[in-house]
Every structure is written in C-alpha cells, then in structure tokens.
Design an enzyme around this catalytic site. Structure first.
Site, short mmCIF file in Angstrom:
data_model
loop_
_atom_site.label_atom_id
_atom_site.label_comp_id
_atom_site.label_asym_id
_atom_site.label_seq_id
_atom_site.Cartn_x
_atom_site.Cartn_y
_atom_site.Cartn_z
CD1 TRP A 102 -1.79 -1.99 2.11
CD2 TRP A 102 -2.92 -1.36 0.30
NE1 TRP A 102 -2.80 -3.54 1.53
CE2 TRP A 102 -3.63 -2.26 0.69
CE3 TRP A 102 -3.38 -1.10 -1.50
CZ2 TRP A 102 -4.39 -3.64 -0.25
CZ3 TRP A 102 -4.15 -1.46 -1.83
CH2 TRP A 102 -5.29 -2.51 -0.98
CG ASP A 172 -3.45 4.18 4.28
OD1 ASP A 172 -4.21 3.69 4.81
OD2 ASP A 172 -2.86 2.96 3.02
CE LYS A 196 -8.90 -3.27 4.27
NZ LYS A 196 -7.58 -2.12 3.32
C1 LIG Z 1 -7.39 -2.14 2.23
C2 LIG Z 1 -5.78 -0.77 2.46
C3 LIG Z 1 -5.60 0.28 1.15
C4 LIG Z 1 -6.52 0.09 0.06
O1 LIG Z 1 -7.73 0.56 0.19
P1 LIG Z 1 -9.41 0.36 -0.38
O2 LIG Z 1 -10.53 1.01 -0.15
O3 LIG Z 1 -9.67 -0.64 -0.65
O4 LIG Z 1 -8.62 1.39 -1.36
C5 LIG Z 1 -5.00 0.68 1.80
N1 LIG Z 1 -4.02 0.93 2.38
C6 LIG Z 1 -4.29 0.26 3.27
C7 LIG Z 1 -3.17 0.39 3.98
C8 LIG Z 1 -5.46 -0.54 3.15
O5 LIG Z 1 -5.33 -1.97 4.79
#
Ligand SMILES: *Cc1c(COP(=O)(O)O)cnc(C)c1O
Length: 360
Positions: A102, A172, A196
């Site tokens: 990511w 993030d 999540k």
């Molecule tokens: C799941 C995840 C993403 C991707 O998220 P989307 O909402 O599917 O774009 C990005 N960064 C992290 C840390 C994630 O766990």
C-alpha cells in the site's frame, strides 16, 4: 444461524450489536417511515445521522477543532492520488517510506504528479520491519511525508512516528483506525478506507488539517479536491449514506464500551494471546520482528507450504475463515480487528495447538 469467526483483512467483521441494530432499523429508521437506504441525503433525518457520526468520531479520536473530517468515496486507493494533487503544489516534492504494497502504491501514484522520493524501504526483508527514520532523512522542502501506519499485508506497525519537523505527516491508517488512541495533531492528513475497522466498504474517512485545504493543483478534478468536500459538509454529491450510518453505529459502540483506551487494551490482549502462542510454537511462527508487530494483522507460517494449505483448509472447516495469507506472500494471516471478540482469538489458538499436535 451459525456465524463464523472471520479473520479477513477486509471487508471484515462488524460488531454483532451493530448488525442487530441495523437489522432492527432496516425497515424503518426511528419514526421516519423508511430505511436509511431509502432516505434523501438532503433530509433532516439524514443530516442528523451524518452530523452525529462526525461528532462521535471527533469525540472518540479527540480530533482538534482545526481539523476537518470528510466522508468520501473511492477507497484509500483514491487518496493515493488525492493527497499529492492537493498537497504537492508548493515545492512539488514529497517523501515516502515504503513499508509494504500500500505504501508503495501511494508512492507510485504520487510520482505521477511531482517529485516523489523514497527515503527508506523495508522491501529488502519482505517488509518484515519498519525502517528507522531520522530527521536528517527528510527533505525540509518536501510538501509532505507519507507513511502507512499499519501494514495490512505484512503485519507491521509504526510504534513511533518519524520526526518530520514542519513538513506535514500524512498517514494511511486504513487497517488501524480506531484500534487505539492516536494523536491527530501530529498529522497533516489521516485517511482510511472504512472496510477494515469501521463499516462496510464504500466509505473513506479523511481527517485533514484545515490549512492543507484549498491548495490543489489546477488539474485536480472537482471531486478530488478536498475543498469541494469541506465546503459542502461531505455532501457535494450523494455521500455513501448507508455506510456512514453503519460507521455511526460503530462509533457509538466504541463509545459505549469505553473508547479507544479500552479498544487498545482489548486489542493488545487479543494480539498477545496470538503472538505468545506463535513465539512458543514449534510449528507456527510469526514473520515480523517483535518490536514492529501489528495489533491488527498477524501473519504466520509453518515453513511448509503443504502444511499451510492444510491448515487453511481445516481451519475453515472448523469455522475460522479467511486465514489464508495475502496472495503476494502466502502463509497465513489472522486479521483481528476491533470486532473480533477475545474468544475468537482464544479459540483460534486452541485450534492451532490441536493442529500442531496432530501434525507434529
Ligand atoms: C485495504 C487497504 C488499502 C486499500 O483500500 P481501498 O479502500 O480498497 O482502496 C490501502 N491501504 C491500506 C493500509 C489498506 O489496509
């Protein structure tokens, strides 16, 4: 009905209490005569739902007044472009720490809009640790520094934040939002996909310091400009209404059970049960250096691919689903987000012990 223990990395489990409330309110929310799914986002009832969700999130995360909360769409992945388009406009430079897929995607996307630089990476050891960052590694002219706080696929977490001085830190927090207290004032932007730890998929939460709004590049699409959404209370267009409603129920659940301090206590307890077992098992072992271990995502292996596959298959049959590791790394991964009860982790460990005995 028999509900499984779902160890999916996302979308993932939701608190049963939240699902029950949603079920009870499915046909009629309050005395509105309609489901939240059917409501106009411009209605008084819906405005109250989104306002309350924001107020509760501000309360549990202790978000300072000089930060704006946005409820957006497009997932965390859209933020990989939205952040540079809005922030990389002063010196056209940004620094990245690559701690997983990511984080790397965020870097690659930003590189399309300006001078993106990787200042450290843990790819040399399959992202099994968090690199040490010293202040001299950061370009004081960078428009921001980006990190991925919890690395969902590899199971690492930043325990200490990098010192970035006056350079805004962007993180993030998709897979660790609301898992423990976080000092929002240390960040320029925090963003997270909701699927999540917060709600079903479809909602992205952005928490942005107000002075970082309004500096977007000219090429920025209206929908990707933070200002568009901050000026319209996340209602420039139709927001993901129902997902925001569920997020609101999750915020209330967290408030009720004791806020983020309590969440941290429970999550630490759950993670410790699993890590202690892994540290003492002769068959299973964790893949992350102990000091950087995540509270949310726990990858582990047996060292034997056939045995891994057997474990995944048998665990599924026993009601522990989605334990297969990410397709890029193999092995297993138990995602133990807020909604996973302590009992789920205890029972998983019992199952692992039994599997170890049977396959020794
Ligand atoms: C799941 C995840 C993403 C991707 O998220 P989307 O909402 O599917 O774009 C990005 N960064 C992290 C840390 C994630 O766990």
């Amino acid at each position: 009905m028999s509900r499984v223990y779902n160890f999916s990395a996302g979308p993932s489990m939701l608190p049963e209490e939240v699902l029950k409330t949603a079920a009870a309110e499915m046909l009629e929310y309050g005395t509105s005569g309609q489901s939240v799914m059917e409501m106009s986002h411009r209605s008084k009832e819906y405005q109250a739902i989104i306002d309350e969700a924001e107020a509760d999130l501000r309360e549990i995360m202790n978000i300072p007044d000089n930060y704006t909360v946005l409820f957006l769409q497009g997932g965390a992945s859209t933020q990989f472009a939205m952040v540079p388009m809005n922030l990389m406009n002063k010196n056209k430079k940004a620094d990245f720490v690559v701690t997983g897929q990511w984080a790397k995607k965020a870097y690659k996307e930003a590189a399309r809009y300006g001078n993106a630089r990787v200042i450290a990476s843990s790819e040399d050891k399959t992202f099994s640790y968090i690199p040490k960052i010293t202040p001299d590694m950061i370009d004081p002219e960078a428009d921001y520094v980006h990190i991925c706080m919890n690395n969902t696929i590899y199971g690492t977490k930043w325990q200490n934040l990098p010192e970035t001085g006056d350079v805004p830190l962007v993180a993030d927090i998709s897979s660790c939002i609301l898992s423990e207290p976080i000092d929002v004032s240390k960040f320029g932007i925090l963003y997270a996909g909701a699927q999540k730890n917060v709600a079903p998929a479809g909602l992205t939460i952005v928490i942005i310091r107000n002075d970082l709004i309004g500096n977007a590049m000219d090429i920025t699409p209206t929908m990707l400009n933070y200002q568009t959404h901050s000026e319209n209370g996340s209602m420039f267009n139709t927001p993901p209404c129902y997902t925001i409603y569920i997020a609101g129920l999750v915020f209330k659940w967290i408030k009720k059970i004791g806020g983020l301090d309590y969440m941290r206590k429970i999550n630490s307890e759950k993670a410790a049960i699993l890590y202690d077992f892994l540290d003492n098992s002769k068959m299973f072992k964790g893949t992350v250096v102990p000091e950087d271990r995540s509270l949310m995502n726990v990858p582990f292996i047996t060292g034997n691919e056939e045995l891994d596959a057997k474990f995944v298959k048998e665990s599924k049959a026993a009601g522990f689903v989605n334990l297969k590791g990410h397709r890029s790394v193999g092995g297993m991964r138990a995602s133990i987000y807020n909604a996973m009860p302590v009992d789920g982790v205890k029972k998983l460990v019992e199952f692992m012990k039994k599997f170890e005995e049977e396959n020794a």
